[in-house]
Design a protein around this motif. Structure first.
Motif, PDB file in Angstrom:
ATOM      1  N   SER A1440       0.676  61.416 -39.081  1.00  0.00           N
ATOM      2  CA  SER A1440       1.781  61.116 -38.466  1.00  0.00           C
ATOM      3  C   SER A1440       1.886  61.835 -37.030  1.00  0.00           C
ATOM      4  O   SER A1440       2.728  62.744 -37.098  1.00  0.00           O
ATOM      5  CB  SER A1440       3.007  61.176 -39.132  1.00  0.00           C
ATOM      6  OG  SER A1440       4.052  60.674 -38.505  1.00  0.00           O
ATOM      7  N   PRO A1441       1.398  61.497 -36.119  1.00  0.00           N
ATOM      8  CA  PRO A1441       1.184  62.487 -34.919  1.00  0.00           C
ATOM      9  C   PRO A1441       2.480  62.779 -34.086  1.00  0.00           C
ATOM     10  O   PRO A1441       2.685  63.823 -33.545  1.00  0.00           O
ATOM     11  CB  PRO A1441       0.234  61.867 -34.175  1.00  0.00           C
ATOM     12  CG  PRO A1441       0.169  60.338 -34.217  1.00  0.00           C
ATOM     13  CD  PRO A1441       0.662  60.116 -35.621  1.00  0.00           C
ATOM     14  N   CYS A1442       3.448  61.864 -34.571  1.00  0.00           N
ATOM     15  CA  CYS A1442       4.682  62.062 -33.606  1.00  0.00           C
ATOM     16  C   CYS A1442       5.883  62.693 -34.564  1.00  0.00           C
ATOM     17  O   CYS A1442       6.838  62.858 -34.145  1.00  0.00           O
ATOM     18  CB  CYS A1442       5.297  60.805 -33.037  1.00  0.00           C
ATOM     19  SG  CYS A1442       5.366  59.491 -34.151  1.00  0.00           S
ATOM     20  N   ARG A1443       5.719  62.664 -35.772  1.00  0.00           N
ATOM     21  CA  ARG A1443       6.571  63.381 -36.623  1.00  0.00           C
ATOM     22  C   ARG A1443       6.056  64.156 -37.649  1.00  0.00           C
ATOM     23  O   ARG A1443       5.670  63.635 -38.662  1.00  0.00           O
ATOM     24  CB  ARG A1443       7.413  62.047 -37.452  1.00  0.00           C
ATOM     25  CG  ARG A1443       8.714  62.676 -38.164  1.00  0.00           C
ATOM     26  CD  ARG A1443       9.495  61.586 -38.729  1.00  0.00           C
ATOM     27  NE  ARG A1443      10.549  61.992 -39.730  1.00  0.00           N
ATOM     28  CZ  ARG A1443      11.859  62.177 -39.201  1.00  0.00           C
ATOM     29  NH1 ARG A1443      12.048  62.183 -37.953  1.00  0.00           N
ATOM     30  NH2 ARG A1443      12.605  62.738 -40.265  1.00  0.00           N
ATOM     31  N   PRO A1618       2.019  73.502 -29.905  1.00  0.00           N
ATOM     32  CA  PRO A1618       2.113  72.368 -29.104  1.00  0.00           C
ATOM     33  C   PRO A1618       2.032  70.878 -29.802  1.00  0.00           C
ATOM     34  O   PRO A1618       2.330  69.784 -29.273  1.00  0.00           O
ATOM     35  CB  PRO A1618       0.533  72.323 -28.465  1.00  0.00           C
ATOM     36  CG  PRO A1618       0.257  73.992 -28.786  1.00  0.00           C
ATOM     37  CD  PRO A1618       1.127  74.342 -30.069  1.00  0.00           C
ATOM     38  N   ASN A1619       1.724  70.792 -31.110  1.00  0.00           N
ATOM     39  CA  ASN A1619       1.728  69.279 -31.900  1.00  0.00           C
ATOM     40  C   ASN A1619       3.144  68.971 -31.928  1.00  0.00           C
ATOM     41  O   ASN A1619       3.132  67.852 -32.312  1.00  0.00           O
ATOM     42  CB  ASN A1619       1.137  69.648 -33.278  1.00  0.00           C
ATOM     43  CG  ASN A1619      -0.224  70.184 -33.277  1.00  0.00           C
ATOM     44  OD1 ASN A1619      -1.050  69.735 -32.359  1.00  0.00           O
ATOM     45  ND2 ASN A1619      -0.590  71.180 -34.038  1.00  0.00           N
ATOM     46  N   VAL A1620       4.204  69.546 -31.578  1.00  0.00           N
ATOM     47  CA  VAL A1620       5.623  69.035 -31.952  1.00  0.00           C
ATOM     48  C   VAL A1620       6.159  68.700 -30.488  1.00  0.00           C
ATOM     49  O   VAL A1620       7.239  68.267 -30.493  1.00  0.00           O
ATOM     50  CB  VAL A1620       6.294  69.951 -32.764  1.00  0.00           C
ATOM     51  CG1 VAL A1620       5.763  69.892 -34.045  1.00  0.00           C
ATOM     52  CG2 VAL A1620       6.586  71.247 -32.135  1.00  0.00           C
ATOM     53  N   GLN A1621       5.650  69.189 -29.384  1.00  0.00           N
ATOM     54  CA  GLN A1621       6.181  68.932 -28.144  1.00  0.00           C
ATOM     55  C   GLN A1621       6.645  67.557 -27.867  1.00  0.00           C
ATOM     56  O   GLN A1621       7.658  67.663 -27.058  1.00  0.00           O
ATOM     57  CB  GLN A1621       5.389  69.798 -27.119  1.00  0.00           C
ATOM     58  CG  GLN A1621       5.230  71.220 -27.192  1.00  0.00           C
ATOM     59  CD  GLN A1621       4.361  71.855 -26.047  1.00  0.00           C
ATOM     60  OE1 GLN A1621       3.515  70.966 -25.179  1.00  0.00           O
ATOM     61  NE2 GLN A1621       4.075  73.033 -26.078  1.00  0.00           N
ATOM     62  N   HIS A1622       5.795  66.755 -28.113  1.00  0.00           N
ATOM     63  CA  HIS A1622       6.170  65.128 -27.624  1.00  0.00           C
ATOM     64  C   HIS A1622       6.840  64.329 -28.901  1.00  0.00           C
ATOM     65  O   HIS A1622       6.712  63.261 -28.831  1.00  0.00           O
ATOM     66  CB  HIS A1622       4.898  64.744 -27.194  1.00  0.00           C
ATOM     67  CG  HIS A1622       4.190  65.343 -26.082  1.00  0.00           C
ATOM     68  ND1 HIS A1622       4.778  65.514 -24.879  1.00  0.00           N
ATOM     69  CD2 HIS A1622       3.044  66.055 -26.271  1.00  0.00           C
ATOM     70  CE1 HIS A1622       4.082  66.370 -24.132  1.00  0.00           C
ATOM     71  NE2 HIS A1622       2.799  66.463 -24.910  1.00  0.00           N
ATOM     72  N   GLY A1623       7.347  65.006 -30.027  1.00  0.00           N
ATOM     73  CA  GLY A1623       7.936  64.533 -31.056  1.00  0.00           C
ATOM     74  C   GLY A1623       9.378  64.563 -30.964  1.00  0.00           C
ATOM     75  O   GLY A1623       9.899  64.836 -29.825  1.00  0.00           O
ATOM     76  N   GLU A1624       9.953  64.213 -31.895  1.00  0.00           N
ATOM     77  CA  GLU A1624      11.455  64.285 -32.068  1.00  0.00           C
ATOM     78  C   GLU A1624      11.938  65.685 -31.724  1.00  0.00           C
ATOM     79  O   GLU A1624      12.950  65.850 -31.293  1.00  0.00           O
ATOM     80  CB  GLU A1624      11.942  63.652 -33.366  1.00  0.00           C
ATOM     81  CG  GLU A1624      13.566  63.712 -33.711  1.00  0.00           C
ATOM     82  CD  GLU A1624      13.731  63.393 -35.092  1.00  0.00           C
ATOM     83  OE1 GLU A1624      12.861  63.473 -36.079  1.00  0.00           O
ATOM     84  OE2 GLU A1624      14.610  62.465 -35.240  1.00  0.00           O
ATOM     85  N   LEU A1625      11.399  66.733 -32.448  1.00  0.00           N
ATOM     86  CA  LEU A1625      11.783  68.160 -32.252  1.00  0.00           C
ATOM     87  C   LEU A1625      11.696  68.312 -30.667  1.00  0.00           C
ATOM     88  O   LEU A1625      12.403  69.178 -30.131  1.00  0.00           O
ATOM     89  CB  LEU A1625      10.887  68.878 -33.044  1.00  0.00           C
ATOM     90  CG  LEU A1625      11.253  68.964 -34.565  1.00  0.00           C
ATOM     91  CD1 LEU A1625      10.324  69.941 -35.315  1.00  0.00           C
ATOM     92  CD2 LEU A1625      12.754  68.961 -34.933  1.00  0.00           C
TER      93      LEU A1625
END
Length: 1645
Positions: A1440-1443, A1618-1625
């Protein structure tokens, strides 16, 4: 438990038991045949007690029987059919006692029962004075209550004794309680009778062992209280209430009777002090204490009704109960006592002050003053002293028997069985009294009397002084000067501890003294006079005589001691001797005298009746002998007449018997009684308890007791005849010489210890026989204290052997011939050997024969039990130990004899220095049976093997090799027939060659035997072979080398130091730690002195091959401290050096990399003196390469250094943002091209020269910033970091050290298994050497000690296990990873904290943290190879790359799909790095933060609705209601800080977190909380849009009032995954950042 003898239960069931047989007979000597009456009971009799006309029996099972004239019941019960006391059925009685006409019993629980006559309150049931309490028909419980404790408590009684009108009880706390009537109570009271038991305060604080009651006097056996005993109560230490205030003694009020004088009597007595010093008794004082009052007389008249028919009482009047005879010659007045001359052979080691205390008399022979007043004045004084006037005597009725019964008595008593508790140690005083007073009362002496000129009080007991307690209305007497009495031991705990009845080793003690009080008309108190004593007084002449039992008759007393002298018994007697009951005809009878007996008899039990005494003694036969002294049995034709006269007579003193014995005489019938255990007397009767079993346990114990008593007599005699005279002889030291004198002192001391042990053991065996039917054989002290016996005999034999080796026997023999003289013949009698030549050697070695006696008796006892019983095993093990000890000591005796002969044969200069007391010769090669390999033809090699060393003598020199450091190895025989033995020593190795195979085996045998003995303490020999290789010993090196003259103590291996030990050099160096193959290796501590500075340096750390190697701490003598890595004795690798102190001219701290003891590589130096911090590269202790310098004034420099100077291009930025970028020549000196940028944006470019702080010379172009150009505040930031050391290249030495600890010489290269093993060994070693770890730390180390599964592929499940393991490892500095984290934190704080902190270091600080994570992750991946690369996806987790959800606050995450090194390791590092990093963020954004906070304060002044309206929040999101304490209230326009309170509080938690993931979780929770508050007001499914969310979240940020929010935002932005920069967080974080920026631009809204 099986026993070959009949069990006690079977004997009780039989009609005629063979144990516990009771025989009773009328008192009388052997002049007429006696036939003791056998009391036939189906049960064993355990104890018998006799009164005047009655008696009690204690049978097995605790049953009590009565017989005789039971006057209180009107019954006459014959002894042949005793009456069972039914009221005591169901109570287990353990002790019984009889008085004149009353009885007592003790239960197993310590309860007390009394019954019988109670006319004087001796049974004490009530306090009334009616006829109902004259007698007590049945036993009733009498409680003893201690009212001085809070709350009052019951007292447990362990011993009981009864007299005619009083009773005494001994408590379990060894305190004495009394009740009844008369001065024999020892109580300070004038109110009689005393119905309730009261404590005898005069003995409070002392340890009473046994009590005995006569008719009207009392005896107590008390533990000696040494004057220097630290437990002695001290008056100045008393505290508490007014009654315990300090008191002082007053010599003016002194009275032998223990009562105080009235003021009128004081003056009168002082007038006549020269006649009777300080001895005044008024009628008012004497009458109430001794019972001469009308109330007592009236109460005792009722006793006439109790006498059997035909018995009447008559009385005659006496002028005075105490008789004084006055001589016509008034100068010759003898008060009492004799002169004491101490034994010329008194033992100086064992004399005590308590035995020599004296109270001098005033001068009685002053011729200038008359000795006596006129006769009339003297007559008046005597009347007052006696307490009776002549008129009172004449006014008495002649027929008043009751009055006289309180004054005189022929009544009997029974002495109580002694307590089994004897005292701590033997009283070692050997003083004897050679002169005895020949008067039995206070009489005057004729002219020419030999006692006329010498009168002292030491032989007579010194009365105690009255102690007056100051500040009170009344006064009371205390037991000793300075000793409080009116207090229980509990109340005295603040100054006195309760003495123990046994010594520290648990054996019975012999250090006792006898105290007496009551009436002394016949001298039965033993104080040298016939005066009464109202309080207990010590019989001084018996102190130090080792009294073990006291007994009291009607008018005489007995004391049994543990020691005896030739022709004298160890029994002292004093008092009335009208019937010869004292066993001697010595005078005076007012002081204790020794009873005489035939040689070879040793008394061990005594009992006293009315006019006779019984004794049990050992003789030549194996059975105890019964002895009698006293009134002989008269012919039957005269018995009736004599008995009638005796019944009618009630004189003050007993009538002299017509026929009596003057010495103890053997009773013939005792040979038919079997083994007599104890004797008892009372009235005119005698009784004994015997066992008819001639073989078995009882006979063996009797034999053992007899042997031990005989041995103790032998030891005492040898000590007195030989050792003590030589010990006291002044010329003994020169005759013996210095070595033998010291050995003789040790010999005497060990002999005394052995004698004490034997005396204690013989006494314990005597008490064992008294209760043999109630004791277990396993409780014999010979078994329970076997180690004490073995140690004492071993010590004694060792000292005797040492004395013999040094030739002490010959010197002692010559000295004894000179010293003893005529006593030499007595010494011959002590020699029990066949030769009988009284040689000191044979006498001193004779105690070893006693061990064989122990072994023989234990074999007899062993044969009485079945093999499977516990008793048999216990006896068998003890027998084996005594047998082994006997064989060992005999072998040592032989070795001592052989050694003495050797030294006598080989005396000379070569061997003079080798002769030591403890050294024994085992083997020697004087006949050339052993030589050195390769020795020359004419060489001379002599080898002597001692028990402690191998000596090699060559001509006039010798070499000593300690046996404990000899490694013996037999070499195989070669073709040449060489029988060789290889010897390895600490400093050399050599080979010995024997002449024959037999000689080789003999030397191997002795060598291995001695090595085994030294190492294990035993060693009876071993077969030739290799002995233990690893040992612990001490040695001093003598050869050349690094250990020359050093002394080592520790472990050895095959001749080399190996293991843990301590090495001390002559120059003061000391090393304590581990050794390997003869060199320091492992962890150790070393002290290195510096002679120039007169101080010592200290190193604590690791060593290898004798050099400092590894990690350690070196505290130099100069004050510098280095903590880091070493290599071959030099600082190498990571290390921190602290030099100087703050008050020194040069002080600083360097932390970084070292190479060959010099700073080389990356490091940080904080120059505390100059206020500068250097962060960069070093080379050979000089600054060289790229670096950053910051100062405490805010100046920042980065550039190049060369040869410790700034040289080349660099960037310098001042505190006001003025920057110079150009060439530098020296520190802070510019020389070359450059650009100077001013704070307002203007620039100056050209050629610069000069020092920065002093002024610059410029040749260039000045450029001014255009007016329309936007000011660039960060124009110089793009240049920062150009000349610094890259973050990946910093602190490489720290990570290299971590790799080294894992066992890898190069990073990421090494055996993974080895790394895990090193971790386990490190953790295990730390657990063993750190005993002070907490429970949590121990549990963590225990978990880390287990190697986890590290080779498996990482999944979601074991990923969490890895995370948990890393968390525990990083919390423990012992773990390599924990050390890495701790060190990284240290270097990070060292770099970025302090007064030199500069916000321009922020970028480098962030990069350094990221570099830490990168290097750290490489080490973790090495340990756990299953971990994927950073940013990889776990294989078994849904992608789940975005969450991606994180749960840092919970123990386990919900799920993880991407492995991130920052997510894994930042929670381990960042909490400890947070402070310096966050501070740099705050400094960097300080101006923006000030603007932000100013707007926060201004906007928060508005109410909620106004602020919501200002921010553009739609009204549908405005809250209308609020909850206050559960009550719903409407929000008004003026309400403030009430809207969205839950979301505001949640966002405020961002300041309490450390890692970016935790901060992002707080932001996410804030959004969720805000959504939960909005949802109820919205219809249907609600979704946020940014237009609605931003204004509302902006309100939340404003109301949260978060300080340094810009720093929080920057930290999250720089370090977030860096894995959470473009997600909900990432979206939520962007919202927060936008709000922060919006607040800063609030003026533009």
């Amino acid at each position: 438990m099986e026993n070959k003898e009949p069990s006690f239960a079977e004997e009780a069931a039989s009609t005629l038991p063979k144990r516990g047989l009771l025989h009773i007979w009328q008192s009388g000597g052997p002049s007429e045949p006696l036939s003791p009456e056998r009391v036939l009971l189906s049960q064993c009799v355990l104890q018998v007690a006799l009164g005047e006309h009655h008696g009690l029996l204690l049978a097995q099972g605790g049953h009590v029987y009565s017989f005789g004239e039971l006057l209180w019941r009107g019954l006459s019960v014959p002894p042949s059919a005793p009456l069972l006391e039914v009221s005591l059925r169901g109570t287990t009685v353990v002790h019984v006692a009889c008085g004149g006409f009353h009885c007592g019993a003790l239960s197993e629980q310590g309860g007390m029962y009394m019954w019988g006559e109670n006319t004087a309150g001796q049974c004490g049931p009530t306090e009334g004075d009616t006829d109902s309490n004259v007698t007590v028909a049945d036993p009733y419980p009498l409680a003893v209550v201690d009212n001085e404790v809070v709350p009052p408590s019951m007292v447990r009684i362990v011993d009981l004794s009864c007299g005619r009108e009083h009773s005494l009880a001994l408590s379990a706390q060894n305190e004495l309680w009394a009740w009844g009537s008369g001065c024999q109570l020892g109580l300070v009271t004038s109110n009689f009778p005393v119905w309730k038991p009261q404590k005898v305060e005069h003995l409070a604080g002392r340890h009473v062992i046994q009590v005995a009651c006569g008719a009207y006097h009392s005896l107590a056996l008390v533990r000696c209280l040494h004057p220097e005993n630290p437990n002695t109560p001290k008056p100045q230490e008393r505290r508490g209430s007014q009654r315990d205030e300090p008191f002082a003694s007053d010599d003016a009020h002194y009275c032998p009777l223990g009562v105080e004088l009235t003021e009128s009597m004081t003056a009168e007595v002082e007038t006549h002090q020269i006649l009777y010093p300080k001895m005044g008794l008024t009628e008012d004082v004497l009458s109430p204490f001794c019972g001469f009052n009308s109330q007592a007389s009236a109460r005792r008249r009722s006793r006439q009704r109790l006498w059997p028919a035909g018995i009447s009482h008559e009385s005659q009047a006496h002028l005075c109960p105490y008789s004084y005879s006055i001589s016509d010659n008034k100068e010759n007045v003898l008060l009492a006592g004799t002169e004491i001359e101490p034994d010329e052979h008194a033992d100086p080691l064992t004399q005590t002050d308590s035995c020599t205390t004296s109270y001098p008399l005033p001068a009685l022979t002053d011729k200038k003053k008359p000795a006596l007043p006129n006769e009339l004045e003297l007559h008046n004084l005597l009347q007052k002293l006696c307490g009776h006037s002549l008129e009172m005597q004449h006014s008495r009725r002649l027929g008043d028997a009751d009055t006289l019964s309180s004054q005189t008595s022929d009544d009997s008593y029974v002495s109580s069985t002694p307590s089994n508790e004897l005292l701590h140690t033997r009283c070692e005083n050997d003083l004897t009294f050679s002169d005895v007073v020949r008067s039995s009362s206070l009489v005057g002496l004729e002219e020419g009397s030999p006692w006329k000129k010498k009168i002292i009080l030491e032989h007579k007991s010194s009365s105690l002084k009255d102690i007056n307690q100051k500040g009170k209305t009344g006064t009371r007497r205390c037991s000793l000067p300075g000793t409080p009495t009116h207090a229980t031991p509990r109340r005295q705990q603040h100054f006195s501890s309760k003495p123990s009845s046994v010594s520290e080793d648990g054996l019975l003690s012999l250090k006792t003294e006898v105290w007496s009080w009551g009436r002394g008309s016949e001298g039965q108190l033993g104080h040298g006079d016939q005066l009464a004593r109202l309080q207990p007084l010590c019989v001084k002449c018996l102190t130090g005589e080792e009294v073990i039992k006291v007994a009291a008759g009607s008018h005489h007393s007995l004391a049994l001691t543990a020691q005896c002298q030739p022709s004298f018994m160890q029994v002292y007697s004093w008092g009335s001797n009208m019937c010869g009951q004292l066993g001697h005809v010595n005078s005076p009878v007012t002081v204790p005298q020794q009873a005489k007996l035939s040689d070879g008899l040793r008394a061990w039990d005594v009992s006293a009746g009315q006019s006779h005494s019984l004794l049990l003694a050992d003789g030549e036969c194996d059975k105890p002998l019964l002895l009698y002294c006293g009134q002989q049995q008269e012919p039957r034709s005269k018995q009736s007449e004599t008995s009638c006269q005796g019944a009618r007579s009630c004189q003050r003193s007993p009538n002299r018997a017509e026929s009596y014995t003057v010495r103890p005489t053997l009773m013939p019938f005792c040979m038919e009684m079997g083994y007599i255990n104890s004797v008892c007397s009372g009235g005119q009767r005698c009784a004994l308890l015997a066992n008819h079993i001639i073989i078995g346990v009882i006979s063996a114990i009797h034999e053992l007791a007899s042997i031990e008593r005989r041995f103790y007599y032998w030891l005492s005699s040898l000590r007195k005849l030989l050792l003590m005279p030589l010990f006291n002889k002044e010329s003994a030291c020169p005759s013996l010489g210095d070595p033998c004198t010291r050995l003789f002192l040790s010999l005497y001391k060990s002999f005394v210890h052995l004698s004490i042990l034997i005396g204690q053991h013989s006494t314990s065996l005597t008490h064992f026989l008294h209760n043999v039917l109630r004791r277990d054989v396993a409780s014999l002290h010979l078994l329970t204290h076997i180690q004490h016996f073995l140690d004492t005999y071993t010590e004694y034999c060792t000292v005797v052997g040492d004395f013999q080796v040094m030739g002490g026997f010959q010197l002692l023999h010559k000295l004894s011939l000179e010293c003893l003289g005529s006593k030499q013949t007595k010494l011959f009698e002590l020699d029990l050997s066949v030769s009988g030549d009284a040689d000191p050697g044979s006498l001193l070695y004779w105690p070893l024969q006693q061990l064989q006696q122990y072994n023989r008796v234990l074999l007899k006892l062993e044969a009485c039990y079945d093999v499977l019983t516990t008793e048999y095993q216990y006896l068998h093990q003890s027998c084996v130990q005594y047998e082994h000890l006997s064989a060992t000591l005999l072998r040592r005796k032989k070795e001592a004899e052989v050694t003495f002969i050797f030294w006598k044969t080989h005396s000379g200069k070569n061997t003079e220095g080798l002769r030591l007391p403890q050294r024994r010769v085992l083997c020697e090669s004087s006949n050339r049976t052993l030589t050195l390999q390769g020795a020359g033809r004419f060489s001379n090699h002599w080898f002597i093997l001692f028990n402690d060393a191998l000596v090699h003598i060559q001509f006039s020199t010798h070499r000593v090799y300690p046996v404990n450091l000899l490694w013996v190895k037999p070499l195989p025989e070669n073709d040449s027939g060489c029988y060789a033995i290889k010897m390895s020593c600490p400093e050399e190795t050599f080979i010995l060659v024997a002449s024959t195979p037999q000689e080789k085996n003999k030397w191997l045998h002795f060598l291995n035997q001695e090595v085994d003995r030294v190492l294990s303490g035993g060693g009876q020999g071993s077969s030739p072979g290799i002995t233990a290789m690893s040992r612990t010993a001490s040695y001093t090196f003598t050869g050349e080398g690094r250990f020359k003259d050093a002394q080592y103590t520790g472990s050895w291996l095959a001749g080399r130091v190996h293991g843990r030990g301590t090495m001390r050099w002559q120059d003061g160096r000391t090393y304590t730690g581990n050794f390997k193959n003869g060199l320091e290796d492992g962890y150790g501590e070393c002290m290195i002195p510096d002679k120039l500075l007169n101080k010592a340096g200290c190193y604590q750390g690791h060593w290898r091959d004798g050099k400092i190697h590894g990690f350690g701490i070196y505290r130099y003598a100069t004050g510098e401290v280095y903590e880091g890595c070493f290599n071959e004795g030099q600082r190498h690798g990571y290390g921190m050096l602290r030099s100087g102190k703050m008050d020194k001219a040069s002080s600083g701290v360097f932390i970084g990399q070292w190479v060959c003891d010099k700073r080389t590589g990356y490091g940080v130096y904080d120059d505390i003196t100059r206020g500068e911090k250097y962060i960069g590269l070093w080379l050979d202790d000089e600054r060289h390469g790229s670096a950053v310098v910051v100062t405490q004034y805010g100046v920042y420099y980065e550039g190049n250094f060369r040869e410790n100077k700034m040289n080349g291009l660099g960037l310098l930025v001042s505190d006001d943002d003025t920057a110079f970028h150009g060439e530098f020549y020296e520190d802070w000196t510019v020389n070359g091209k450059g650009i100077l940028s001013l704070a307002n944006g203007d620039t100056l470019e050209g050629h610069f020269s000069g020092e920065w702080s002093a002024g610059l010379k410029v040749d260039g172009i000045y450029t001014k910033q255009a007016a329309d150009e936007i000011e660039d505040k960060d124009r110089n930031n793009f240049l920062l970091g150009r000349y610094v050391v890259p973050a990946d290249e910093r602190w490489v030495c720290v990570f290299d050290e971590c790799w080294r600890r894992l066992g890898c010489d190069v990073a990421d290269r090494g055996e993974r298994t080895t790394a895990w093993e090193n971790i386990a060994v490190c953790i295990s070693s730390a657990r063993q050497h750190s005993p002070d770890l907490s429970r949590y730390q121990s549990k963590v180390l225990e978990c880390l000690e287990c190697i986890p599964h590290h080779a498996d592929a990482v999944t979601t499940t074991n990923y969490d296990n890895i995370r948990k393991y890393l968390t525990k490892a990083c919390e423990t500095p012992i773990h390599p990873l924990g050390w890495l984290v701790e060190t990284l934190v240290t270097v990070y704080r060292m770099t970025y904290l302090g007064v030199e902190s500069n916000h321009r270091l922020l970028r480098e600080a962030v990069k350094e943290v990221q570099a830490y994570v990168k290097h750290f992750y490489s080490i973790v991946r090495f340990l756990f190879p299953g971990l994927p690369d950073d940013g990889s996806v776990l294989p078994d987790t849904p992608i789940s790359p975005c969450r991606i959800r994180y749960s840092s606050f919970t123990e386990e995450p919900s799920f993880v799909s991407v492995v991130s090194c920052s997510t894994l390791l930042l929670p381990l590092l960042l909490p400890q790095l947070y402070q310096p990093l966050f501070m740099l963020y705050c400094l960097h954004d300080e101006q923006q933060e000030a603007q932000y906070w100013e707007r926060i304060l201004r906007l928060n002044k508005q109410p909620d609705q106004s602020l919501l309206s200002f921010l553009g929040v739609q009204q549908k999101f405005w809250p209308m209601w609020m909850s206050v304490l559960g009550e719903k209230k409407q929000i008004i326009s003026s309400s403030k800080d009430v809207s969205f309170g839950g979301a505001v509080e949640t966002l405020q938690q961002i300041s309490t977190t450390f890692t970016p993931s935790e901060k992002l979780l707080v932001i996410q929770n804030t959004f969720e909380e805000l959504t939960q508050e909005i949802k109820p007001t919205q219809d249907g499914d609600f979704l946020w849009c940014m237009d609605d969310l931003l204004p509302l979240f902006l309100y939340i940020v404003l109301r949260a009032r978060i300080r340094n929010l810009g720093a929080e935002v920057s930290l999250i932005e720089d370090l977030m995954d860096p894995n959470v920069q473009h997600g909900e967080l990432g979206l939520m974080f962007t919202t927060l950042k936008a709000c922060y920026m919006q607040i800063q631009m609030e003026s533009m809204i």
